[in-house]
Design a protein around this motif. Structure first.
Motif, PDB file in Angstrom:
ATOM      1  N   CYS A  56       0.909  -1.042  -0.166  1.00 40.48           N
ATOM      2  CA  CYS A  56      -0.323   0.100  -0.492  1.00 40.48           C
ATOM      3  C   CYS A  56       0.445   1.205   0.040  1.00 40.48           C
ATOM      4  CB  CYS A  56      -0.808   0.123   1.288  1.00 40.48           C
ATOM      5  SG  CYS A  56      -2.493  -1.581   0.888  1.00 40.48           S
ATOM      6  N   GLN A  57       1.723   0.937   1.093  1.00 35.96           N
ATOM      7  CA  GLN A  57       2.417   2.087   0.629  1.00 35.96           C
ATOM      8  C   GLN A  57       3.549   2.586  -0.376  1.00 35.96           C
ATOM      9  OE1 GLN A  57       5.906   0.990   4.264  1.00 35.96           O
ATOM     10  NE2 GLN A  57       3.802   2.221   5.311  1.00 35.96           N
ATOM     11  N   SER A  60       1.143   4.437  -2.960  1.00 36.60           N
ATOM     12  CA  SER A  60       0.833   5.695  -3.159  1.00 36.60           C
ATOM     13  C   SER A  60       1.599   6.712  -3.324  1.00 36.60           C
ATOM     14  CB  SER A  60       0.606   5.498  -0.843  1.00 36.60           C
ATOM     15  OG  SER A  60      -0.232   5.105  -0.453  1.00 36.60           O
ATOM     16  N   LYS A  61       2.611   5.832  -3.613  1.00 35.53           N
ATOM     17  CA  LYS A  61       3.960   6.523  -4.078  1.00 35.53           C
ATOM     18  C   LYS A  61       3.638   6.488  -5.495  1.00 35.53           C
ATOM     19  CE  LYS A  61       7.170   4.992  -0.334  1.00 35.53           C
ATOM     20  NZ  LYS A  61       8.785   3.792  -0.178  1.00 35.53           N
ATOM     21  N   ASN A  63       1.416   8.161  -7.049  1.00 40.35           N
ATOM     22  CA  ASN A  63       0.444   8.944  -7.487  1.00 40.35           C
ATOM     23  C   ASN A  63      -1.066   8.589  -8.133  1.00 40.35           C
ATOM     24  OD1 ASN A  63      -0.440  11.480  -7.415  1.00 40.35           O
ATOM     25  ND2 ASN A  63       0.184  12.167  -8.730  1.00 40.35           N
ATOM     26  N   ASP A  65      -5.368   7.615 -10.006  1.00 40.90           N
ATOM     27  CA  ASP A  65      -5.618   8.811  -9.388  1.00 40.90           C
ATOM     28  C   ASP A  65      -6.965   7.722  -8.972  1.00 40.90           C
ATOM     29  OD1 ASP A  65      -5.632  10.531 -11.468  1.00 40.90           O
ATOM     30  OD2 ASP A  65      -5.146   9.636 -12.174  1.00 40.90           O
ATOM     31  N   THR A  92      -6.103   3.233   3.645  1.00 42.26           N
ATOM     32  CA  THR A  92      -4.795   4.435   3.787  1.00 42.26           C
ATOM     33  C   THR A  92      -4.027   4.933   2.252  1.00 42.26           C
ATOM     34  OG1 THR A  92      -2.561   3.029   4.109  1.00 42.26           O
ATOM     35  CG2 THR A  92      -3.666   3.622   6.137  1.00 42.26           C
ATOM     36  N   ILE A  93      -3.886   3.511   1.528  1.00 35.54           N
ATOM     37  CA  ILE A  93      -3.720   4.219   0.160  1.00 35.54           C
ATOM     38  C   ILE A  93      -3.862   5.482  -0.338  1.00 35.54           C
ATOM     39  CG2 ILE A  93      -3.251   3.151  -1.851  1.00 35.54           C
ATOM     40  CD1 ILE A  93      -4.468   0.953  -1.644  1.00 35.54           C
ATOM     41  N   GLN A  94      -2.778   6.368  -0.879  1.00 37.33           N
ATOM     42  CA  GLN A  94      -3.323   7.387  -1.192  1.00 37.33           C
ATOM     43  C   GLN A  94      -3.695   7.606  -2.566  1.00 37.33           C
ATOM     44  OE1 GLN A  94      -3.131  10.240   0.396  1.00 37.33           O
ATOM     45  NE2 GLN A  94      -2.773   8.547   2.156  1.00 37.33           N
ATOM     46  N   ASN A  95      -4.806   8.522  -3.106  1.00 33.05           N
ATOM     47  CA  ASN A  95      -5.179   8.240  -3.855  1.00 33.05           C
ATOM     48  C   ASN A  95      -5.886   9.777  -4.305  1.00 33.05           C
ATOM     49  OD1 ASN A  95      -8.242   7.831  -4.376  1.00 33.05           O
ATOM     50  ND2 ASN A  95      -7.187   6.642  -2.179  1.00 33.05           N
ATOM     51  N   GLN A  96      -6.322   9.962  -5.038  1.00 31.66           N
ATOM     52  CA  GLN A  96      -7.006  11.147  -5.723  1.00 31.66           C
ATOM     53  C   GLN A  96      -8.686  11.459  -6.144  1.00 31.66           C
ATOM     54  OE1 GLN A  96      -5.009  14.156  -6.237  1.00 31.66           O
ATOM     55  NE2 GLN A  96      -3.710  12.066  -5.876  1.00 31.66           N
TER      56      GLN A  96
END
Length: 180
Positions: A56-57, A60-61, A63, A65, A92-96
């Protein structure tokens, strides 16, 4: 015996060495849209919480959508605690523009007589962690329509909606169909 050992060894290796694949799809309907897809994770069987956190990290890197969880994230051997922890970690996964989930044939625990949890528990934990569950539903983001099909193994082919019913006049949008 040697052949069987080789087959099991190869399967174990493949199960524990995730391969990132990149595909480029071009369309005049969208531009520069990144999707991360996770499928057939079988939490607690082929992956543990530590490995999931690392994956997941890494995602997240990138970027991205959207993130797509395309079924069999859990299975009948996943404990309730692992299911709950996986939902928290995946959230927790970073997304748009969101994380979207569809059920796979193993997620709902219908291959065991004593399930540790049911589909409603998964749905509750995912939604609590801001993951959108699509179960024969569509959602539109900008000019993109995401169709999440109910799993054929769970619903049986005759009781889930047809793709035609779900794909109602979306010709102007770019359409992504999630179907385990």
């Amino acid at each position: 015996c040697l052949i069987v050992s080789f087959i099991f060894g190869y399967g174990y290796y493949r199960m524990n060495h995730i391969v990132e694949k990149r595909y480029v799809v071009q369309s005049n309907k969208i531009d520069d849209f990144k999707i991360a897809l996770i499928s057939d994770m079988h939490m607690g069987v082929s992956i543990d919480q530590k490995k999931l956190k690392n994956i997941c990290q890494d995602i997240s890197k990138q970027n991205v959508d959207i993130v797509v969880l395309d079924g069999d994230i859990f299975d009948e051997n996943t404990s309730y605690d692992d299911m709950k922890a996986a939902c928290q970690i995946l959230g927790t996964i970073q997304n748009q523009k969101g994380i979207y989930y569809v059920f796979g044939n193993h997620d709902s625990n219908h291959y065991t007589s004593m399930p540790a949890y049911v589909s409603a528990d998964i749905e509750y934990e995912l939604e609590k962690n801001h993951i959108i569950v699509l179960n024969d539903e569509t959602v539109t983001i900008d000019h993109i329509t995401i169709i999440g099909r109910g799993d054929a193994g769970y619903y049986q082919e005759d009781s889930r909606l047809s793709i035609e019913e779900l794909y109602t006049k979306q010709t102007q949008n770019y359409v992504i169909v999630l179907d385990h």
